[in-house]
Design a protein around this motif. Structure first.
Motif, PDB file in Angstrom:
ATOM      1  N   THR A  24       0.711  -1.160  -0.147  1.00 19.36           N
ATOM      2  CA  THR A  24       0.038   0.037  -0.111  1.00 19.36           C
ATOM      3  C   THR A  24       0.918   1.202  -0.061  1.00 19.36           C
ATOM      4  OG1 THR A  24      -1.626  -1.226   1.340  1.00 19.36           O
ATOM      5  CG2 THR A  24      -1.811   1.187   1.237  1.00 19.36           C
ATOM      6  N   VAL A  25       0.705   2.245  -1.121  1.00 18.32           N
ATOM      7  CA  VAL A  25       1.460   3.549  -1.021  1.00 18.32           C
ATOM      8  C   VAL A  25       0.551   4.497  -0.679  1.00 18.32           C
ATOM      9  CG1 VAL A  25       2.586   5.046  -2.709  1.00 18.32           C
ATOM     10  CG2 VAL A  25       2.694   2.499  -3.026  1.00 18.32           C
ATOM     11  N   SER A  26       0.787   5.313   0.287  1.00 17.95           N
ATOM     12  CA  SER A  26       0.000   6.296   0.745  1.00 17.95           C
ATOM     13  C   SER A  26       0.606   7.647   0.548  1.00 17.95           C
ATOM     14  CB  SER A  26      -0.395   6.184   2.026  1.00 17.95           C
ATOM     15  OG  SER A  26      -1.045   5.067   2.557  1.00 17.95           O
ATOM     16  N   GLY A  27      -0.063   8.698   0.108  1.00 14.11           N
ATOM     17  CA  GLY A  27       0.653  10.022  -0.263  1.00 14.11           C
ATOM     18  C   GLY A  27      -0.626  11.175  -0.699  1.00 14.11           C
ATOM     19  N   SER A  28      -0.230  11.768  -1.661  1.00 12.32           N
ATOM     20  CA  SER A  28      -1.024  12.667  -2.344  1.00 12.32           C
ATOM     21  C   SER A  28      -0.680  12.907  -3.852  1.00 12.32           C
ATOM     22  CB  SER A  28      -1.157  14.001  -1.722  1.00 12.32           C
ATOM     23  OG  SER A  28       0.137  14.603  -1.750  1.00 12.32           O
ATOM     24  N   GLY A  29      -1.933  13.046  -4.622  1.00 15.58           N
ATOM     25  CA  GLY A  29      -1.531  13.313  -6.141  1.00 15.58           C
ATOM     26  C   GLY A  29      -1.158  12.057  -6.982  1.00 15.58           C
ATOM     27  N   LEU A  30      -1.963  10.941  -6.297  1.00 12.57           N
ATOM     28  CA  LEU A  30      -1.872   9.549  -6.867  1.00 12.57           C
ATOM     29  C   LEU A  30      -2.713   9.361  -8.091  1.00 12.57           C
ATOM     30  CD1 LEU A  30      -0.895   7.588  -3.752  1.00 12.57           C
ATOM     31  CD2 LEU A  30       0.714   8.562  -5.059  1.00 12.57           C
ATOM     32  N   THR A  31      -3.745   9.983  -8.089  1.00 10.23           N
ATOM     33  CA  THR A  31      -4.663   9.816  -9.183  1.00 10.23           C
ATOM     34  C   THR A  31      -3.966  10.196 -10.445  1.00 10.23           C
ATOM     35  OG1 THR A  31      -6.646  10.341  -7.596  1.00 10.23           O
ATOM     36  CG2 THR A  31      -7.076  10.646 -10.275  1.00 10.23           C
ATOM     37  N   GLY A  32      -4.101   9.325 -11.467  1.00  6.73           N
ATOM     38  CA  GLY A  32      -3.563   9.644 -12.867  1.00  6.73           C
ATOM     39  C   GLY A  32      -2.406   8.942 -13.070  1.00  6.73           C
ATOM     40  N   ALA A  33      -1.695   8.052 -11.749  1.00  6.41           N
ATOM     41  CA  ALA A  33      -0.536   7.543 -11.938  1.00  6.41           C
ATOM     42  C   ALA A  33      -0.450   6.637 -13.051  1.00  6.41           C
ATOM     43  CB  ALA A  33      -0.210   6.750 -10.770  1.00  6.41           C
ATOM     44  N   THR A  34       0.598   6.575 -13.858  1.00  8.45           N
ATOM     45  CA  THR A  34       0.797   5.705 -14.955  1.00  8.45           C
ATOM     46  C   THR A  34       1.818   4.692 -14.640  1.00  8.45           C
ATOM     47  OG1 THR A  34       2.347   7.204 -16.066  1.00  8.45           O
ATOM     48  CG2 THR A  34      -0.206   7.453 -16.466  1.00  8.45           C
ATOM     49  N   GLN A  35       2.633   4.553 -13.651  1.00  7.16           N
ATOM     50  CA  GLN A  35       3.882   3.864 -13.208  1.00  7.16           C
ATOM     51  C   GLN A  35       4.045   3.737 -11.996  1.00  7.16           C
ATOM     52  OE1 GLN A  35       8.275   4.703 -14.447  1.00  7.16           O
ATOM     53  NE2 GLN A  35       7.157   3.500 -16.215  1.00  7.16           N
ATOM     54  N   VAL A  36       4.214   2.702 -11.437  1.00  4.41           N
ATOM     55  CA  VAL A  36       4.748   2.339 -10.050  1.00  4.41           C
ATOM     56  C   VAL A  36       6.134   1.457 -10.325  1.00  4.41           C
ATOM     57  CG1 VAL A  36       4.397   1.488  -7.746  1.00  4.41           C
ATOM     58  CG2 VAL A  36       2.635   2.402  -9.270  1.00  4.41           C
ATOM     59  N   ARG A  37       7.112   1.978  -9.482  1.00  2.00           N
ATOM     60  CA  ARG A  37       8.534   1.281  -9.680  1.00  2.00           C
ATOM     61  C   ARG A  37       8.960   0.922  -8.193  1.00  2.00           C
ATOM     62  NH1 ARG A  37      11.912   1.057 -13.780  1.00  2.00           N
ATOM     63  NH2 ARG A  37      10.954   2.055 -15.860  1.00  2.00           N
ATOM     64  N   PHE A  38       9.660  -0.305  -7.862  1.00  2.00           N
ATOM     65  CA  PHE A  38      10.132  -0.628  -6.798  1.00  2.00           C
ATOM     66  C   PHE A  38      11.751  -0.501  -7.039  1.00  2.00           C
ATOM     67  CE2 PHE A  38       5.881  -2.191  -6.177  1.00  2.00           C
ATOM     68  CZ  PHE A  38       5.397  -1.622  -5.129  1.00  2.00           C
ATOM     69  N   GLY A  39      12.548   0.444  -6.779  1.00  5.80           N
ATOM     70  CA  GLY A  39      13.821   0.569  -7.137  1.00  5.80           C
ATOM     71  C   GLY A  39      13.572   0.734  -8.850  1.00  5.80           C
ATOM     72  N   PRO A  40      14.421  -0.197  -9.352  1.00  2.27           N
ATOM     73  CA  PRO A  40      14.444  -0.087 -11.020  1.00  2.27           C
ATOM     74  C   PRO A  40      13.492  -0.980 -11.384  1.00  2.27           C
ATOM     75  CG  PRO A  40      16.213  -1.579 -10.080  1.00  2.27           C
ATOM     76  CD  PRO A  40      15.491  -1.001  -8.872  1.00  2.27           C
ATOM     77  N   THR A  41      12.614  -1.608 -10.674  1.00  3.09           N
ATOM     78  CA  THR A  41      11.863  -2.807 -11.328  1.00  3.09           C
ATOM     79  C   THR A  41      10.314  -2.206 -11.392  1.00  3.09           C
ATOM     80  OG1 THR A  41      13.063  -4.539 -10.279  1.00  3.09           O
ATOM     81  CG2 THR A  41      10.700  -5.051 -10.927  1.00  3.09           C
ATOM     82  N   PRO A  42       9.813  -1.989 -12.415  1.00  2.05           N
ATOM     83  CA  PRO A  42       8.545  -1.543 -12.576  1.00  2.05           C
ATOM     84  C   PRO A  42       7.454  -2.781 -12.297  1.00  2.05           C
ATOM     85  CG  PRO A  42       9.360  -2.120 -14.709  1.00  2.05           C
ATOM     86  CD  PRO A  42      10.316  -2.453 -13.875  1.00  2.05           C
TER      87      PRO A  42
END
Length: 58
Positions: A24-42
């Protein structure tokens, strides 16, 4: 106008390198996210639950 996402927390902070950890990633401005990476791994998939939370299994 583009909103820059801000990540306040990632839970859990670590997981198996072979995958399968629900993250679970919490924060702000996450709507419209097109990519999530964990280090260099998408991430192959993720779900934006709200502007302040998204979930992903890595």
């Amino acid at each position: 106008m583009t909103t820059t996402p801000v990540v306040n927390s990632v839970d859990p902070a670590s997981g198996s390198t072979s995958g399968g950890t629900h993250v679970t990633v919490s924060g702000s401005g996450l709507t419209g996210a097109t990519q999530v990476r964990f280090g260099p791994t998408p991430s192959t998939s993720f779900t934006v639950n709200s502007d302040s939370q998204m979930c992903r299994s890595r």
